[in-house]
Write a protein that holds these residues in place. Structure first.
Motif, PDB file in Angstrom:
ATOM      1  N   TYR A   1      -5.556   6.118  -1.309  1.00  0.00           N
ATOM      2  CA  TYR A   1      -4.842   6.072  -0.022  1.00  0.00           C
ATOM      3  C   TYR A   1      -3.539   6.863  -0.099  1.00  0.00           C
ATOM      4  O   TYR A   1      -3.107   7.465   0.863  1.00  0.00           O
ATOM      5  CB  TYR A   1      -4.483   4.632   0.394  1.00  0.00           C
ATOM      6  CG  TYR A   1      -5.610   3.639   0.309  1.00  0.00           C
ATOM      7  CD1 TYR A   1      -6.905   3.993   0.686  1.00  0.00           C
ATOM      8  CD2 TYR A   1      -5.402   2.342  -0.159  1.00  0.00           C
ATOM      9  CE1 TYR A   1      -7.947   3.080   0.587  1.00  0.00           C
ATOM     10  CE2 TYR A   1      -6.434   1.426  -0.249  1.00  0.00           C
ATOM     11  CZ  TYR A   1      -7.708   1.801   0.119  1.00  0.00           C
ATOM     12  OH  TYR A   1      -8.720   0.904   0.007  1.00  0.00           O
TER      13      TYR A   1
ATOM     14  N   TYR B   1     -14.564   1.152  -7.371  1.00  0.00           N
ATOM     15  CA  TYR B   1     -13.580   1.024  -6.294  1.00  0.00           C
ATOM     16  C   TYR B   1     -13.012  -0.399  -6.300  1.00  0.00           C
ATOM     17  O   TYR B   1     -13.736  -1.370  -6.242  1.00  0.00           O
ATOM     18  CB  TYR B   1     -14.287   1.286  -4.967  1.00  0.00           C
ATOM     19  CG  TYR B   1     -13.442   1.219  -3.712  1.00  0.00           C
ATOM     20  CD1 TYR B   1     -12.237   1.895  -3.622  1.00  0.00           C
ATOM     21  CD2 TYR B   1     -13.881   0.509  -2.603  1.00  0.00           C
ATOM     22  CE1 TYR B   1     -11.491   1.842  -2.452  1.00  0.00           C
ATOM     23  CE2 TYR B   1     -13.146   0.461  -1.432  1.00  0.00           C
ATOM     24  CZ  TYR B   1     -11.944   1.127  -1.366  1.00  0.00           C
ATOM     25  OH  TYR B   1     -11.214   1.082  -0.203  1.00  0.00           O
ATOM     26  N   ASN B   2     -11.705  -0.496  -6.408  1.00  0.00           N
ATOM     27  CA  ASN B   2     -11.033  -1.803  -6.294  1.00  0.00           C
ATOM     28  C   ASN B   2      -9.636  -1.540  -5.732  1.00  0.00           C
ATOM     29  O   ASN B   2      -9.350  -0.439  -5.251  1.00  0.00           O
ATOM     30  CB  ASN B   2     -10.997  -2.529  -7.642  1.00  0.00           C
ATOM     31  CG  ASN B   2     -10.183  -1.787  -8.689  1.00  0.00           C
ATOM     32  OD1 ASN B   2      -9.501  -0.808  -8.399  1.00  0.00           O
ATOM     33  ND2 ASN B   2     -10.254  -2.255  -9.918  1.00  0.00           N
TER      34      ASN B   2
ATOM     35  N   TRP C   1       0.800  -1.234   0.000  1.00  0.00           N
ATOM     36  CA  TRP C   1       0.000   0.000   0.000  1.00  0.00           C
ATOM     37  C   TRP C   1       0.828   1.277   0.000  1.00  0.00           C
ATOM     38  O   TRP C   1       0.301   2.371  -0.158  1.00  0.00           O
ATOM     39  CB  TRP C   1      -0.939  -0.018   1.218  1.00  0.00           C
ATOM     40  CG  TRP C   1      -1.815  -1.224   1.202  1.00  0.00           C
ATOM     41  CD1 TRP C   1      -1.720  -2.315   2.020  1.00  0.00           C
ATOM     42  CD2 TRP C   1      -2.890  -1.505   0.287  1.00  0.00           C
ATOM     43  NE1 TRP C   1      -2.681  -3.244   1.675  1.00  0.00           N
ATOM     44  CE2 TRP C   1      -3.401  -2.774   0.618  1.00  0.00           C
ATOM     45  CE3 TRP C   1      -3.474  -0.795  -0.777  1.00  0.00           C
ATOM     46  CZ2 TRP C   1      -4.456  -3.355  -0.081  1.00  0.00           C
ATOM     47  CZ3 TRP C   1      -4.523  -1.374  -1.463  1.00  0.00           C
ATOM     48  CH2 TRP C   1      -4.995  -2.643  -1.112  1.00  0.00           C
TER      49      TRP C   1
ATOM     50  N   LYS D   1      -3.842   2.375   5.678  1.00  0.00           N
ATOM     51  CA  LYS D   1      -3.095   2.523   4.429  1.00  0.00           C
ATOM     52  C   LYS D   1      -2.834   4.006   4.159  1.00  0.00           C
ATOM     53  O   LYS D   1      -1.788   4.389   3.635  1.00  0.00           O
ATOM     54  CB  LYS D   1      -3.888   1.910   3.272  1.00  0.00           C
ATOM     55  CG  LYS D   1      -4.236   0.436   3.481  1.00  0.00           C
ATOM     56  CD  LYS D   1      -5.285  -0.051   2.462  1.00  0.00           C
ATOM     57  CE  LYS D   1      -5.855  -1.402   2.852  1.00  0.00           C
ATOM     58  NZ  LYS D   1      -7.044  -1.779   2.052  1.00  0.00           N
TER      59      LYS D   1
ATOM     60  N   GLY E   1     -11.660  -2.095  10.306  1.00  0.00           N
ATOM     61  CA  GLY E   1     -11.391  -1.083   9.287  1.00  0.00           C
ATOM     62  C   GLY E   1      -9.903  -1.074   9.033  1.00  0.00           C
ATOM     63  O   GLY E   1      -9.096  -1.166   9.974  1.00  0.00           O
ATOM     64  N   THR E   2      -9.510  -1.024   7.777  1.00  0.00           N
ATOM     65  CA  THR E   2      -8.075  -1.027   7.484  1.00  0.00           C
ATOM     66  C   THR E   2      -7.674   0.067   6.499  1.00  0.00           C
ATOM     67  O   THR E   2      -6.485   0.387   6.404  1.00  0.00           O
ATOM     68  CB  THR E   2      -7.623  -2.376   6.879  1.00  0.00           C
ATOM     69  OG1 THR E   2      -8.468  -2.677   5.771  1.00  0.00           O
ATOM     70  CG2 THR E   2      -7.702  -3.492   7.892  1.00  0.00           C
ATOM     71  N   SER E   3      -8.649   0.645   5.787  1.00  0.00           N
ATOM     72  CA  SER E   3      -8.260   1.607   4.758  1.00  0.00           C
ATOM     73  C   SER E   3      -7.529   2.801   5.379  1.00  0.00           C
ATOM     74  O   SER E   3      -6.559   3.307   4.815  1.00  0.00           O
ATOM     75  CB  SER E   3      -9.472   2.054   3.941  1.00  0.00           C
ATOM     76  OG  SER E   3     -10.521   2.452   4.786  1.00  0.00           O
TER      77      SER E   3
ATOM     78  N   LYS F   1     -22.107   2.177   7.393  1.00  0.00           N
ATOM     79  CA  LYS F   1     -20.919   3.012   7.170  1.00  0.00           C
ATOM     80  C   LYS F   1     -21.281   4.478   6.891  1.00  0.00           C
ATOM     81  O   LYS F   1     -20.412   5.340   6.802  1.00  0.00           O
ATOM     82  CB  LYS F   1     -20.073   2.440   6.035  1.00  0.00           C
ATOM     83  CG  LYS F   1     -19.484   1.054   6.386  1.00  0.00           C
ATOM     84  CD  LYS F   1     -18.452   0.577   5.378  1.00  0.00           C
ATOM     85  CE  LYS F   1     -17.964  -0.830   5.631  1.00  0.00           C
ATOM     86  NZ  LYS F   1     -16.515  -0.933   5.900  1.00  0.00           N
TER      87      LYS F   1
HETATM   88  C1  LIG Z   1      -8.407  -1.798   2.422  1.00  0.00           C
HETATM   89  C2  LIG Z   1      -9.514  -2.047   1.476  1.00  0.00           C
HETATM   90  C3  LIG Z   1     -10.809  -2.339   1.933  1.00  0.00           C
HETATM   91  C4  LIG Z   1     -11.138  -2.404   3.400  1.00  0.00           C
HETATM   92  O1  LIG Z   1     -11.231  -1.133   3.938  1.00  0.00           O
HETATM   93  P1  LIG Z   1     -12.182  -0.795   5.175  1.00  0.00           P
HETATM   94  O2  LIG Z   1     -11.543   0.320   5.862  1.00  0.00           O
HETATM   95  O3  LIG Z   1     -12.212  -2.040   6.027  1.00  0.00           O
HETATM   96  O4  LIG Z   1     -13.511  -0.479   4.592  1.00  0.00           O
HETATM   97  C5  LIG Z   1     -11.801  -2.562   1.004  1.00  0.00           C
HETATM   98  N1  LIG Z   1     -11.547  -2.502  -0.320  1.00  0.00           N
HETATM   99  C6  LIG Z   1     -10.335  -2.219  -0.798  1.00  0.00           C
HETATM  100  C7  LIG Z   1     -10.113  -2.175  -2.268  1.00  0.00           C
HETATM  101  C8  LIG Z   1      -9.270  -1.989   0.084  1.00  0.00           C
HETATM  102  O5  LIG Z   1      -8.056  -1.729  -0.414  1.00  0.00           O
END
Ligand SMILES: *Cc1c(COP(=O)(O)O)cnc(C)c1O
Length: 708
Positions: free
Chosen positions: A569, A560-561, A405, A592, A587-589, A496
Motif C-alpha cells: 500500500y 499476503y498478510n 497504514w 490505504k 473494499g478498504t485496501s 474479485k
Molecule cells: C486491508 C486489507 C484487506 C482488505 O482489503 P480489501 O480491499 O477489502 O480486499 C485484506 N487483507 C489485508 C492484509 C489488508 O491489509
C-alpha cells in the motif's frame, strides 16, 4: 540498564505500539534481523535478544531516551484530558459498546484474523481508542494461529501451519473484581464447554478473547478455538455460540455493563439471545419484552452482498444446538428457530444467523452506500409489506485507521504541511485541502522513497521464492524501479477476478513490455485453505513467473498478510480493484493506498461508487452491469485495458517537467488525497457509528442513562 528491560517490557504490553512507528523502530533498531525473524513482534525480540547485545545496541542508538519518551507518550495517551468521545459519546458514560467479531486484525504477530473483516475490526478498535469512545472488543483466540502460504513447484498454494505462542503476546487472563481469573461456559449438545477469558489492551480499548484450551474440556472441544473458519458446519455453529453466548457471559463475569451490542457480521448473533435470556432469568422479564429490549440496544453490520455468502445452518443442526437457549428464553424451540428463518413458519428451512441478527437488531447497516442498496434489496423479503427503500438497513461506509497504514515518510510530509496535529482532525476537509499547496516535487520524491523500499522488499521475496521453486534467477531483477507499478492484493476468489488482465495475454504483453512506457504488476493474495477454485486462480497468476515474456514485469508475492499489505500500500503507484459489481461490499485496501499517495483504479463498486469524482483516481467502466456475467467480464476486461493504455499509462509517463515529474499524475495524487482522505478513514467511520447508531441505540437500552 536493569531499568531499561522493564521499561521496554512495559512498552510491549499495550498494542498501542502497533500504530506507533517510532515505538516499533526502537525494537527494530535493537536488531534488524531478529526483528523480522520475530515477525516484528517486540515481545519476541526481547525474549530472543542476548542481554549483552541489548546493552551494546541500546547505548549505540539512544534507546533509553527514546524509551522514556515513548513511555511518557503512552502514559499521556492513556490518561487524556479530553477526547472526541468525552464530548460526543459522554452519554455512554461507564457503559461501553460491546463490539463482537469473529476476527480481529491488529498486527501480523497476533494471528487471529483472515482478511478484510478482521482488519476492519482491528481498525475500528484502534480508532475508537484514539477518539476515546468507550468500547470493548469480544472475539475468539485461535491458538493454532495462521497458516502461511507457500507455493509448491506446481505453483499450488500449500497451507503451512505456523504455531505461535501466546506467551509472546501481551495477553493476560481477565480477572473479576476479586482478582480471580474469569472462565465462562456454554451449553453445547450433550456437554458444557468451558473457555478461559484472556484480554489484550489495544490503546485505551480492551479486547476480550475466549480460548477453549482449559483442563475441563474434552480434547475435541479444546480444538473448537484452534482455527478461524476451519472445520465443518457443526464446528462453525459451535464457534458462533461460543463467541456470542460465551462472549456475553464473559462481559457479565467481568462486570462490564455494556450499553449496546454491536455485531460486526452475523457470526455473533447468538449474543442477542443470551442477552435476552439473562434479562428473563435474572430480572424476571417477560420473554418477548426482553427480546424487544435487546433489539433496541443492538446494532448489526452486514458485510456480505450475496445470499450464498451468509452462514446457513441446516434446521436439525440448529435445533440440536439451540435447546438450552430456548429453555432459558422460556420460548418454544420452534419460535427461537423461527427467528433465524427467512419465513418463521417454514419449519424445515435453514437457520441464518444474519436473519436472526436482522430480526433482533433495531439498527442495521451495510458498509457502503451501494452495498446498502444491495442489502435492502436482498433482505426485502424479510420485511413483507415494506418497499425496498424502506427496508431498515442503512449504511456506514468503512474507513481505515490512518496511523496503522500510513508510512512514516508520508506522515512527516502531512505533519509539515497539514499541521503537526493533523491526526486529531482527520475527518475535516479543510485539514486535507492544504495538500494542494505541497510542492509537486516534494510529494513525488516522497513517493519515490516509498516505492524504492517496496520494490527492494518485493525483489528480495521474489528471489527467495524463485530459488525455492528452482526457477532461474532473473537479471536484471524483476520490476523496473522507474516503471509505473500497479498492485493487486486481496483474497483470491472468483468474484474479485484476479485474472481479468490475463484474458488477453498478447495485449498484456504489449502493455507491460512497451519499450518507452513499461508497466510492473505486483500480485499477492491467498485462497482459503479449502478453496481449490481460489488456489487455481493463484496458480494461473503465478504461472507468469515462468513465462519469459512476463517474469521480469509481473511478480506474485507469497503470503499476503498485514505486513506484506503495508509495504505494498505504501510503495505502489496505483492499485487495481476489478471485482464483479456489486459484489465488493466496500473494499478498504484502496483507501490505504490513497493515504500513501497512490491512485486507485477500480470498478465503480463498494466505496469507489461513492468516492470517484472524475479526477481523484480512475474508474473502470460506467457502473452498468450486464445480466450475463461472461459478457460483463469481457466488457470489463476491455474497459480495463483501454483505461490503462489510454489514460493511466500516458498520464504517468507524459507531461513531465524539466526534472522528470509527471505533472498531471501528481496533480491527481493531490486530488485523491484532498477528496478521499478525510472521508475514508476509521475516525470518520467510528464517529458515524457513534452518532447514527450507538447513541440512539444506547438510549433504547434498559438501564437509566447517566445525566450528560
Ligand atoms: C486491508 C486489507 C484487506 C482488505 O482489503 P480489501 O480491499 O477489502 O480486499 C485484506 N487483507 C489485508 C492484509 C489488508 O491489509
Amino acid at each position: 540498564m536493569n531499568k531499561l528491560i522493564p521499561k521496554l517490557q512495559k512498552l510491549t504490553q499495550n498494542l498501542w505500539w502497533t500504530w506507533k512507528p517510532e515505538v516499533r523502530t526502537i525494537f527494530r533498531d535493537l536488531d534488524l534481523e531478529l526483528y523480522h525473524k520475530a515477525h516484528q513482534n517486540p515481545m519476541s525480540v526481547l525474549k530472543l535478544i542476548q542481554p549483552d547485545q541489548l546493552e551494546q545496541r541500546a547505548a549505540d542508538v539512544d534507546i533509553p531516551a527514546r524509551v522514556d519518551r515513548a513511555l511518557r507518550q503512552l502514559n499521556e495517551y492513556l490518561t487524556p484530558v479530553t477526547t472526541w468521545g468525552l464530548t460526543h459519546a459522554g452519554a455512554l458514560g461507564s457503559r461501553p459498546i460491546a463490539y463482537f467479531c469473529m476476527e480481529f486484525g491488529i498486527h501480523e504477530s497476533l494471528p487471529i484474523y483472515s482478511g478484510g473483516l478482521g482488519i476492519l475490526a482491528g481498525d475500528h478498535l484502534k480508532a475508537a481508542s484514539d477518539l476515546g469512545v468507550p468500547l470493548v472488543g469480544v472475539g475468539l483466540l485461535y491458538h493454532e494461529g495462521y497458516t502461511s502460504q507457500v507455493l509448491n513447484t506446481d505453483l499450488w498454494q500449500q497451507d503451512v501451519v505456523e504455531p505461535f505462542d501466546i506467551a509472546d503476546l501481551p495477553m493476560v487472563h481477565a480477572v473479576d473484581r476479586f482478582g480471580a481469573p474469569v472462565q465462562v461456559s456454554v451449553e453445547l449438545p450433550g456437554r458444557l464447554v468451558h473457555a478461559a477469558v484472556l484480554e489484550v489492551q489495544v490503546g485505551r480499548i480492551r479486547l476480550i478473547l475466549l480460548d477453549t484450551r482449559v483442563k475441563q474440556n474434552d480434547p475435541k472441544d479444546v480444538s473448537l478455538t484452534a482455527r478461524l473458519y476451519g472445520g465443518d458446519q457443526r464446528m462453525r455453529i459451535e464457534q458462533e455460540l461460543l463467541l456470542g453466548v460465551g462472549g456475553a457471559r464473559a462481559l457479565r463475569a467481568l462486570g462490564i455493563n455494556a450499553s449496546v451490542f454491536h455485531l460486526n457480521e452475523g457470526h455473533s448473533a447468538f449474543a442477542l439471545l443470551e442477552r435476552a435470556r439473562h434479562r428473563i432469568q435474572a430480572d424476571g422479564m417477560e420473554p418477548r419484552l426482553a427480546l424487544q429490549e435487546v433489539a433496541a440496544a443492538a446494532v448489526f453490520t452486514t458485510h456480505t452482498p450475496v445470499e450464498a455468502g451468509h452462514d446457513r445452518f441446516p434446521a436439525d443442526l440448529a435445533a440440536e444446538h439451540l435447546g438450552p437457549l430456548a429453555e432459558g428464553l422460556k420460548l418454544p424451540l420452534d419460535e427461537v428457530l423461527g427467528l433465524g428463518r427467512v419465513n418463521p413458519h417454514d419449519h424445515g428451512s435453514a437457520f441464518l444467523p444474519t436473519v436472526l441478527a436482522l430480526k433482533l437488531s433495531r439498527r442495521a447497516n451495510a458498509v457502503s452506500a451501494l452495498h446498502g442498496v444491495v442489502s435492502r434489496k436482498m433482505w426485502n423479503h424479510l420485511f413483507p409489506g415494506l418497499r425496498e427503500e424502506a427496508v431498515p438497513i442503512g449504511h456506514v461506509t468503512n474507513g481505515v485507521h490512518l496511523p496503522t497504514w500510513l508510512s512514516t515518510e508520508m506522515n512527516h510530509l502531512y505533519e509539515a504541511h497539514l499541521g503537526v496535529a493533523y491526526q486529531g482532525a482527520l475527518t475535516r476537509p479543510d485539514t486535507w485541502a492544504k495538500i494542494m499547496d505541497v510542492s509537486s516535487a516534494e510529494l513525488w520524491e516522497t513517493k519515490q522513497v516509498l516505492k524504492a523500499r517496496t520494490i527492494r522488499f518485493i525483489r528480495e521475496r521474489q528471489a527467495q521464492t524463485r530459488a525455492r521453486l528452482g526457477l532461474p534467477e532473473i537479471d536484471p531483477a524483476p520490476l523496473d524501479p522507474d516503471a509505473l507499478t500497479i498492485g493487486f492484493a486481496r483474497r483470491f476468489v472468483p468474484y474479485k477476478r484476479p485474472d481479468l488482465l490475463f484474458t488477453d495475454l498478447d495485449r498484456l504483453d504489449r502493455l507491460v513490455n512497451h519499450p518507452d512506457r513499461p508497466v510492473n504488476l505486483v500480485f499477492s493474495g491467498r485462497a482459503h485453505p479449502a478453496d481449490n477454485t481460489g488456489k487455481a486462480l493463484i496458480q494461473k497468476v503465478a504461472r507468469l513467473l515462468e513465462d519469459p515474456r512476463f517474469r521480469h514485469r509481473i511478480v506474485f508475492l507469497e503470503n499476503y498478510n498485514i505486513r506484506v499489505g503495508r509495504l505494498l500500500y505504501q510503495g505502489i503507484d496505483a492499485w487495481l480493484n476489478n471485482p464483479q459489481r456489486p459484489l465488493e461490499a466496500c473494499g478498504t485496501s484502496g483507501m490505504k493506498v490513497v493515504l500513501n499517495g497512490g491512485l486507485h483504479i477500480s470498478i465503480r463498486d463498494g466505496w469507489w461508487a461513492e468516492a470517484y469524482n472524475g479526477h481523484n483516481g480512475f474508474a473502470i467502466g460506467t457502473g452498468e452491469t450486464h445480466a450475463n456475467q461472461a459478457i460483463q467480464d469481457q466488457r470489463d476486461a476491455e474497459d480495463l485495458f483501454r483505461l490503462l493504455e489510454e489514460e493511466v499509462v500516458p498520464m504517468y509517463y507524459e507531461n513531465r517537467n524539466s526534472v522528470g515529474i509527471p505533472r498531471c499524475w501528481v496533480d491527481r495524487m493531490k486530488q485523491s488525497i484532498r477528496t478521499l482522505a478525510w472521508r475514508f478513514n476509521a475516525d470518520r467511520m467510528v464517529q458515524n457509528y457513534v452518532d447514527q447508531l450507538y447513541l440512539p441505540a444506547a438510549v433504547g437500552s434498559s438501564c437509566q442513562m447517566p445525566p450528560p
